[in-house]
Design a protein around this motif. Structure first.
Motif, PDB file in Angstrom:
ATOM      1  N   GLY A  52       0.792  -1.214   0.000  1.00 38.13           N
ATOM      2  CA  GLY A  52       0.000   0.000   0.000  1.00 38.13           C
ATOM      3  C   GLY A  52       0.830   1.272   0.000  1.00 38.13           C
ATOM      4  O   GLY A  52       0.300   2.373  -0.039  1.00 38.13           O
ATOM      5  N   SER A  53       2.161   1.133   0.009  1.00 41.32           N
ATOM      6  CA  SER A  53       3.027   2.302   0.156  1.00 41.32           C
ATOM      7  C   SER A  53       3.460   2.948  -1.153  1.00 41.32           C
ATOM      8  O   SER A  53       4.081   3.992  -1.144  1.00 41.32           O
ATOM      9  N   GLY A  54       3.170   2.352  -2.281  1.00 38.09           N
ATOM     10  CA  GLY A  54       3.580   2.952  -3.552  1.00 38.09           C
ATOM     11  C   GLY A  54       3.521   1.944  -4.675  1.00 38.09           C
ATOM     12  O   GLY A  54       3.084   0.810  -4.485  1.00 38.09           O
ATOM     13  N   PRO A  55       3.955   2.355  -5.877  1.00 43.42           N
ATOM     14  CA  PRO A  55       3.862   1.469  -7.039  1.00 43.42           C
ATOM     15  C   PRO A  55       4.688   0.194  -6.874  1.00 43.42           C
ATOM     16  O   PRO A  55       5.793   0.228  -6.330  1.00 43.42           O
ATOM     17  N   ALA A  56       4.125  -0.887  -7.322  1.00 41.59           N
ATOM     18  CA  ALA A  56       4.817  -2.176  -7.292  1.00 41.59           C
ATOM     19  C   ALA A  56       4.439  -2.937  -8.566  1.00 41.59           C
ATOM     20  O   ALA A  56       3.561  -3.788  -8.537  1.00 41.59           O
ATOM     21  N   PRO A  57       5.078  -2.609  -9.705  1.00 43.08           N
ATOM     22  CA  PRO A  57       4.678  -3.227 -10.975  1.00 43.08           C
ATOM     23  C   PRO A  57       4.969  -4.724 -11.066  1.00 43.08           C
ATOM     24  O   PRO A  57       4.316  -5.433 -11.817  1.00 43.08           O
ATOM     25  N   GLU A  71      -9.785 -11.638   5.996  1.00 45.13           N
ATOM     26  CA  GLU A  71      -9.726 -10.166   5.954  1.00 45.13           C
ATOM     27  C   GLU A  71      -8.443  -9.700   5.260  1.00 45.13           C
ATOM     28  O   GLU A  71      -8.463  -8.738   4.493  1.00 45.13           O
ATOM     29  N   GLN A  72      -7.320 -10.369   5.543  1.00 46.22           N
ATOM     30  CA  GLN A  72      -6.060  -9.998   4.911  1.00 46.22           C
ATOM     31  C   GLN A  72      -6.073 -10.324   3.415  1.00 46.22           C
ATOM     32  O   GLN A  72      -5.512  -9.582   2.620  1.00 46.22           O
ATOM     33  N   ILE A  73      -6.746 -11.405   3.039  1.00 43.67           N
ATOM     34  CA  ILE A  73      -6.887 -11.734   1.612  1.00 43.67           C
ATOM     35  C   ILE A  73      -7.657 -10.619   0.909  1.00 43.67           C
ATOM     36  O   ILE A  73      -7.287 -10.179  -0.185  1.00 43.67           O
ATOM     37  N   LYS A  74      -8.715 -10.122   1.539  1.00 39.56           N
ATOM     38  CA  LYS A  74      -9.497  -9.027   0.958  1.00 39.56           C
ATOM     39  C   LYS A  74      -8.623  -7.784   0.790  1.00 39.56           C
ATOM     40  O   LYS A  74      -8.706  -7.082  -0.218  1.00 39.56           O
ATOM     41  N   GLU A  75      -7.792  -7.495   1.774  1.00 40.51           N
ATOM     42  CA  GLU A  75      -6.893  -6.340   1.691  1.00 40.51           C
ATOM     43  C   GLU A  75      -5.849  -6.553   0.587  1.00 40.51           C
ATOM     44  O   GLU A  75      -5.543  -5.637  -0.180  1.00 40.51           O
ATOM     45  N   PHE A  76      -5.315  -7.768   0.503  1.00 40.06           N
ATOM     46  CA  PHE A  76      -4.361  -8.111  -0.555  1.00 40.06           C
ATOM     47  C   PHE A  76      -5.010  -7.886  -1.925  1.00 40.06           C
ATOM     48  O   PHE A  76      -4.411  -7.287  -2.818  1.00 40.06           O
ATOM     49  N   GLU A  77      -6.245  -8.344  -2.094  1.00 40.15           N
ATOM     50  CA  GLU A  77      -6.965  -8.166  -3.355  1.00 40.15           C
ATOM     51  C   GLU A  77      -7.179  -6.689  -3.665  1.00 40.15           C
ATOM     52  O   GLU A  77      -7.007  -6.257  -4.803  1.00 40.15           O
ATOM     53  N   LYS A  78      -7.554  -5.911  -2.649  1.00 41.39           N
ATOM     54  CA  LYS A  78      -7.779  -4.482  -2.842  1.00 41.39           C
ATOM     55  C   LYS A  78      -6.499  -3.804  -3.336  1.00 41.39           C
ATOM     56  O   LYS A  78      -6.526  -3.011  -4.282  1.00 41.39           O
ATOM     57  N   LEU A  79      -5.395  -4.121  -2.714  1.00 37.98           N
ATOM     58  CA  LEU A  79      -4.107  -3.546  -3.109  1.00 37.98           C
ATOM     59  C   LEU A  79      -3.692  -4.016  -4.501  1.00 37.98           C
ATOM     60  O   LEU A  79      -3.207  -3.226  -5.313  1.00 37.98           O
ATOM     61  N   LEU A  80      -3.893  -5.287  -4.775  1.00 39.93           N
ATOM     62  CA  LEU A  80      -3.572  -5.850  -6.086  1.00 39.93           C
ATOM     63  C   LEU A  80      -4.360  -5.132  -7.178  1.00 39.93           C
ATOM     64  O   LEU A  80      -3.801  -4.688  -8.188  1.00 39.93           O
ATOM     65  N   LEU A  81      -5.657  -4.995  -6.994  1.00 40.93           N
ATOM     66  CA  LEU A  81      -6.506  -4.353  -8.000  1.00 40.93           C
ATOM     67  C   LEU A  81      -6.135  -2.881  -8.188  1.00 40.93           C
ATOM     68  O   LEU A  81      -6.117  -2.377  -9.309  1.00 40.93           O
ATOM     69  N   ALA A  82      -5.811  -2.198  -7.100  1.00 36.47           N
ATOM     70  CA  ALA A  82      -5.402  -0.788  -7.199  1.00 36.47           C
ATOM     71  C   ALA A  82      -4.098  -0.665  -7.978  1.00 36.47           C
ATOM     72  O   ALA A  82      -3.949   0.213  -8.837  1.00 36.47           O
ATOM     73  N   GLN A  83      -3.148  -1.541  -7.700  1.00 39.79           N
ATOM     74  CA  GLN A  83      -1.859  -1.511  -8.402  1.00 39.79           C
ATOM     75  C   GLN A  83      -2.059  -1.794  -9.886  1.00 39.79           C
ATOM     76  O   GLN A  83      -1.477  -1.136 -10.742  1.00 39.79           O
ATOM     77  N   MET A  84      -2.882  -2.772 -10.207  1.00 36.14           N
ATOM     78  CA  MET A  84      -3.091  -3.145 -11.601  1.00 36.14           C
ATOM     79  C   MET A  84      -3.863  -2.067 -12.357  1.00 36.14           C
ATOM     80  O   MET A  84      -3.658  -1.876 -13.546  1.00 36.14           O
ATOM     81  N   ALA A  85      -4.738  -1.347 -11.671  1.00 43.54           N
ATOM     82  CA  ALA A  85      -5.479  -0.263 -12.320  1.00 43.54           C
ATOM     83  C   ALA A  85      -4.559   0.920 -12.618  1.00 43.54           C
ATOM     84  O   ALA A  85      -4.807   1.685 -13.548  1.00 43.54           O
ATOM     85  N   ALA A  86      -3.485   1.059 -11.855  1.00 51.99           N
ATOM     86  CA  ALA A  86      -2.568   2.184 -12.012  1.00 51.99           C
ATOM     87  C   ALA A  86      -1.638   2.020 -13.215  1.00 51.99           C
ATOM     88  O   ALA A  86      -1.053   2.981 -13.685  1.00 51.99           O
ATOM     89  N   ALA A 104     -14.240 -12.329  -7.918  1.00 53.63           N
ATOM     90  CA  ALA A 104     -14.476 -12.283  -9.368  1.00 53.63           C
ATOM     91  C   ALA A 104     -13.611 -11.216 -10.028  1.00 53.63           C
ATOM     92  O   ALA A 104     -13.082 -11.422 -11.122  1.00 53.63           O
ATOM     93  N   ALA A 105     -13.433 -10.075  -9.367  1.00 56.11           N
ATOM     94  CA  ALA A 105     -12.612  -8.996  -9.935  1.00 56.11           C
ATOM     95  C   ALA A 105     -11.160  -9.437 -10.105  1.00 56.11           C
ATOM     96  O   ALA A 105     -10.520  -9.143 -11.115  1.00 56.11           O
ATOM     97  N   VAL A 106     -10.638 -10.158  -9.124  1.00 52.37           N
ATOM     98  CA  VAL A 106      -9.254 -10.635  -9.196  1.00 52.37           C
ATOM     99  C   VAL A 106      -9.130 -11.750 -10.238  1.00 52.37           C
ATOM    100  O   VAL A 106      -8.143 -11.826 -10.964  1.00 52.37           O
ATOM    101  N   GLU A 133      -2.020 -10.374 -13.929  1.00 51.67           N
ATOM    102  CA  GLU A 133      -1.292  -9.504 -14.834  1.00 51.67           C
ATOM    103  C   GLU A 133      -2.237  -8.572 -15.591  1.00 51.67           C
ATOM    104  O   GLU A 133      -3.336  -8.952 -15.959  1.00 51.67           O
ATOM    105  N   THR A 134      -1.768  -7.358 -15.792  1.00 49.18           N
ATOM    106  CA  THR A 134      -2.422  -6.426 -16.707  1.00 49.18           C
ATOM    107  C   THR A 134      -1.350  -5.881 -17.622  1.00 49.18           C
ATOM    108  O   THR A 134      -0.192  -5.745 -17.241  1.00 49.18           O
ATOM    109  N   LEU A 135      -1.737  -5.604 -18.840  1.00 54.23           N
ATOM    110  CA  LEU A 135      -0.779  -5.108 -19.827  1.00 54.23           C
ATOM    111  C   LEU A 135      -0.977  -3.637 -20.089  1.00 54.23           C
ATOM    112  O   LEU A 135      -1.963  -3.061 -19.855  1.00 54.23           O
TER     113      LEU A 135
END
Length: 135
Positions: A52-57, A71-86, A104-106, A133-135
């Motif tokens: 959650g501290s910055g970009p991690a491509p 709960e931690q899996i949900k947080e991991f997913e939230k961070l993953l989706l935010a990183q991939m959207a960036a 489903a989003a992940v 992965e996102t391209l």
């Protein structure tokens, strides 16, 4: 037992046969990594705080998902989706003890074919691979 890292360690107490060496020490994989001219940063920190501290491509976590509660899996997913959207990115995780049920989003950014290929090449024979992965 020759082809399995864990079987060699369990029954022989050491790695006597290179057939069971982990992927990162296979000659072709090692040679390819030697060509990398970029920078690799190894970080020892709380995973969720770090992500959650910055970009991690590119992120590779070993058996972390096995130890995260729901709960931690949900947080991991939230961070993953935010990183991939960036921007483009690739995250790789392996699980052994527990295999998370991804949302489903992940699952939309999941890459099952490369994950299955990685599992087939893995000499430990115990991990389930998760590639996002996102391209």
């Amino acid at each position: 037992p020759r082809l399995s890292f864990f079987m060699q360690m369990l029954f022989l107490g050491e790695l006597k046969y290179s057939d069971g060496f982990p992927a990162e020490v296979q000659p072709d994989v090692y040679a390819e990594t030697q060509k990398f001219a970029g920078e690799i940063e190894f970080i020892q920190a709380d995973l969720l705080s770090f992500l959650g501290s910055g970009p991690a491509p590119f992120v590779s976590v070993s058996d972390i998902p096995s130890y995260l509660n729901q709960e931690q899996i949900k947080e991991f997913e939230k961070l993953l989706l935010a990183q991939m959207a960036a921007g483009p990115g690739c995250w790789v995780a392996r699980s052994f003890l527990r295999h998370p049920e991804w949302s489903a989003a992940v699952k939309k950014i999941s890459r099952p074919a490369p994950a299955a290929e990685a599992e087939a090449r893995d000499t430990t024979g115990v991990y389930k691979f998760h590639i996002f992965e996102t391209l």
